[in-house]
Write a protein that holds these residues in place. Structure first.
Motif, PDB file in Angstrom:
ATOM      1  N   CYS A 108       0.842  -1.188   0.000  1.00 53.82           N
ATOM      2  CA  CYS A 108       0.000   0.000   0.000  1.00 53.82           C
ATOM      3  C   CYS A 108       0.882   1.244   0.000  1.00 53.82           C
ATOM      4  CB  CYS A 108      -0.898  -0.007   1.239  1.00 53.82           C
ATOM      5  SG  CYS A 108      -2.039   1.395   1.353  1.00 53.82           S
ATOM      6  N   PRO A 109       0.492   2.284  -0.707  1.00 54.41           N
ATOM      7  CA  PRO A 109       1.249   3.540  -0.626  1.00 54.41           C
ATOM      8  C   PRO A 109       1.247   4.088   0.798  1.00 54.41           C
ATOM      9  CG  PRO A 109      -0.253   3.568  -2.487  1.00 54.41           C
ATOM     10  CD  PRO A 109      -0.614   2.377  -1.669  1.00 54.41           C
ATOM     11  N   ARG A 110       2.358   4.684   1.196  1.00 53.44           N
ATOM     12  CA  ARG A 110       2.421   5.313   2.520  1.00 53.44           C
ATOM     13  C   ARG A 110       1.427   6.458   2.631  1.00 53.44           C
ATOM     14  NH1 ARG A 110       7.940   4.488   1.460  1.00 53.44           N
ATOM     15  NH2 ARG A 110       8.920   3.023   2.914  1.00 53.44           N
ATOM     16  N   ILE A 111       1.237   7.135   1.516  1.00 53.18           N
ATOM     17  CA  ILE A 111       0.310   8.273   1.495  1.00 53.18           C
ATOM     18  C   ILE A 111      -0.690   8.052   0.371  1.00 53.18           C
ATOM     19  CG2 ILE A 111       0.080  10.760   1.258  1.00 53.18           C
ATOM     20  CD1 ILE A 111       2.925  11.049   2.250  1.00 53.18           C
ATOM     21  N   LEU A 112      -1.964   7.997   0.722  1.00 52.16           N
ATOM     22  CA  LEU A 112      -3.023   7.791  -0.257  1.00 52.16           C
ATOM     23  C   LEU A 112      -3.464   9.130  -0.846  1.00 52.16           C
ATOM     24  CD1 LEU A 112      -5.220   5.181   1.651  1.00 52.16           C
ATOM     25  CD2 LEU A 112      -3.567   4.721  -0.167  1.00 52.16           C
ATOM     26  N   MET A 113      -4.357   9.047  -1.805  1.00 49.06           N
ATOM     27  CA  MET A 113      -4.916  10.268  -2.393  1.00 49.06           C
ATOM     28  C   MET A 113      -5.493  11.156  -1.293  1.00 49.06           C
ATOM     29  SD  MET A 113      -6.841   8.782  -5.787  1.00 49.06           S
ATOM     30  CE  MET A 113      -7.716   7.523  -4.853  1.00 49.06           C
ATOM     31  N   GLY A 114      -5.296  12.447  -1.446  1.00 50.31           N
ATOM     32  CA  GLY A 114      -5.789  13.367  -0.443  1.00 50.31           C
ATOM     33  C   GLY A 114      -4.836  13.555   0.722  1.00 50.31           C
ATOM     34  N   GLY A 115      -3.655  12.926   0.631  1.00 52.44           N
ATOM     35  CA  GLY A 115      -2.650  13.097   1.683  1.00 52.44           C
ATOM     36  C   GLY A 115      -2.887  12.269   2.925  1.00 52.44           C
ATOM     37  N   ILE A 116      -3.714  11.236   2.824  1.00 51.95           N
ATOM     38  CA  ILE A 116      -3.997  10.386   3.977  1.00 51.95           C
ATOM     39  C   ILE A 116      -2.816   9.453   4.232  1.00 51.95           C
ATOM     40  CG2 ILE A 116      -5.526   8.592   4.892  1.00 51.95           C
ATOM     41  CD1 ILE A 116      -7.760   9.803   3.192  1.00 51.95           C
ATOM     42  N   THR A 117      -2.263   9.509   5.431  1.00 54.74           N
ATOM     43  CA  THR A 117      -1.117   8.687   5.799  1.00 54.74           C
ATOM     44  C   THR A 117      -1.585   7.327   6.298  1.00 54.74           C
ATOM     45  OG1 THR A 117       0.157  10.655   6.401  1.00 54.74           O
ATOM     46  CG2 THR A 117       0.954   8.546   7.231  1.00 54.74           C
ATOM     47  N   VAL A 118      -0.884   6.278   5.867  1.00 52.74           N
ATOM     48  CA  VAL A 118      -1.230   4.907   6.239  1.00 52.74           C
ATOM     49  C   VAL A 118      -0.124   4.336   7.122  1.00 52.74           C
ATOM     50  CG1 VAL A 118      -1.748   2.589   5.368  1.00 52.74           C
ATOM     51  CG2 VAL A 118      -2.487   4.611   4.076  1.00 52.74           C
ATOM     52  N   GLU A 119      -0.513   3.555   8.124  1.00 52.14           N
ATOM     53  CA  GLU A 119       0.439   2.842   8.974  1.00 52.14           C
ATOM     54  C   GLU A 119       0.203   1.339   8.821  1.00 52.14           C
ATOM     55  OE1 GLU A 119       2.741   4.383  10.556  1.00 52.14           O
ATOM     56  OE2 GLU A 119       1.996   6.455  10.462  1.00 52.14           O
TER      57      GLU A 119
END
Length: 308
Positions: free
Chosen positions: A242-253
């Motif tokens: 998964c991308p670290r940062i999704l569309m809209g600047g949402i950060t993923v952990e």
């Protein structure tokens, strides 16, 4: 007399070289035709001096080919190389501003398949536009050659493609002898609500395949299929990327996945094989695809490609 003969010979050589150079420019001035990914036959009458890029990948390609000084405009999403951050902006990737583009007086615009309306309008105004949307690494090579041809730097494009092909060959050579059962199943998450992943005939799908993985959505009927949790559990991927940062600047952990209801039933979650990546390296079809591919093969086959 001898010195005069030498001088005349020297002058003839200079004139000959100049004539050859002018001949090459005349050939470009008479027009070269490039077919873009819309199937349009686009005539480039002169070597472009003012180029606007509507795609981050196009911007990266232009700079990689040494054309940075000719790029007069880009989008809000252009973030590489660092010089691209300083370009005049013509809107975002999905919604370029036609007035801003026209104001820059470009003699070439690079676009994407999502820009059909903008392409038609710019074409109507007599501004040459080339639209590229490569769905594979091989497609990136082809795009580089066509952009190199259109901008008069074909030799630089060929050298870059040769280098990339050599690096990709080195990366993928150890994978050639892998049995199919040794290629892990992969779920690449584009979005969570709803679950969206990558299907066949997409650039990311090709990257996963090249890296020695099986995309669980390879049998999908659309490029960007939506999955229910039930289908995802049934597919049971061994690896989640998964991308670290999704569309809209949402950060993923990484911990986010284990906390999702029902996801504990998925092998990748149980075994902790969840990997966050820089999306630009994986999803952006440009010169840095080799870096993205290297990251993927290290994720999918750590035994063959140990990280530092």
């Amino acid at each position: 007399m001898k010195s005069e003969a030498l001088l005349i010979s020297f002058l003839l050589i200079i004139i000959s070289c100049f004539t050859l150079g002018c001949g090459q420019e005349t050939e470009v001035a008479q027009g070269i035709t490039i077919e873009d990914d819309f199937g349009r036959q686009v005539v480039i009458h002169t070597v472009p001096k003012k180029i606007v890029s509507l795609t981050p990948s196009g911007t990266e390609i232009l700079f990689a080919l040494g054309l940075g000084p000719r790029v007069v405009g880009g989008t809000n999403f252009d973030n590489y190389p660092p010089e691209a951050l300083d370009l005049p902006k013509v809107g975002d990737y999905e919604n370029p501003n036609l007035e801003s583009i026209i104001a820059l007086e470009p003699d070439l615009v690079l676009a994407d398949s999502i820009h059909q309306k903008a392409v038609e309008e710019l074409e109507r105004l007599g501004i040459p536009v080339l639209a590229f949307d490569p769905a594979s690494v091989a497609g990136v090579y082809d795009t580089l050659i066509r952009i190199g041809t259109a901008t008069g730097v074909l030799e630089a494009a060929e050298e870059l493609v040769d280098q990339m092909q050599s690096e990709v060959a080195d990366l993928t050579a150890p994978l050639a002898s892998l049995a199919e059962e040794d290629k892990p199943t992969v779920y690449y998450e584009i979005w969570y609500e709803p679950l969206i992943t990558v299907g066949p005939q997409t650039y990311i799908h090709d990257m996963i395949t090249l890296a020695g993985g099986h995309n669980i959505a390879a049998d999908a009927q659309t490029p960007w299929p939506e999955y229910s949790l039930e289908v995802l559990i049934e597919k049971d991927p061994q690896i989640i990327i998964c991308p670290r940062i999704l569309m809209g600047g949402i950060t993923v952990e990484e911990e986010d996945f284990a906390g999702r209801p029902g996801w504990g039933n998925i092998t990748a979650v149980r075994e902790g094989r969840i990997y966050l990546v820089e999306d630009d390296l994986i999803s952006r079809p440009g010169p840095r695809c080799v870096q993205g591919l290297k990251e993927l093969v290290q994720i999918l086959h750590p035994d063959l490609y140990p990280t530092n």
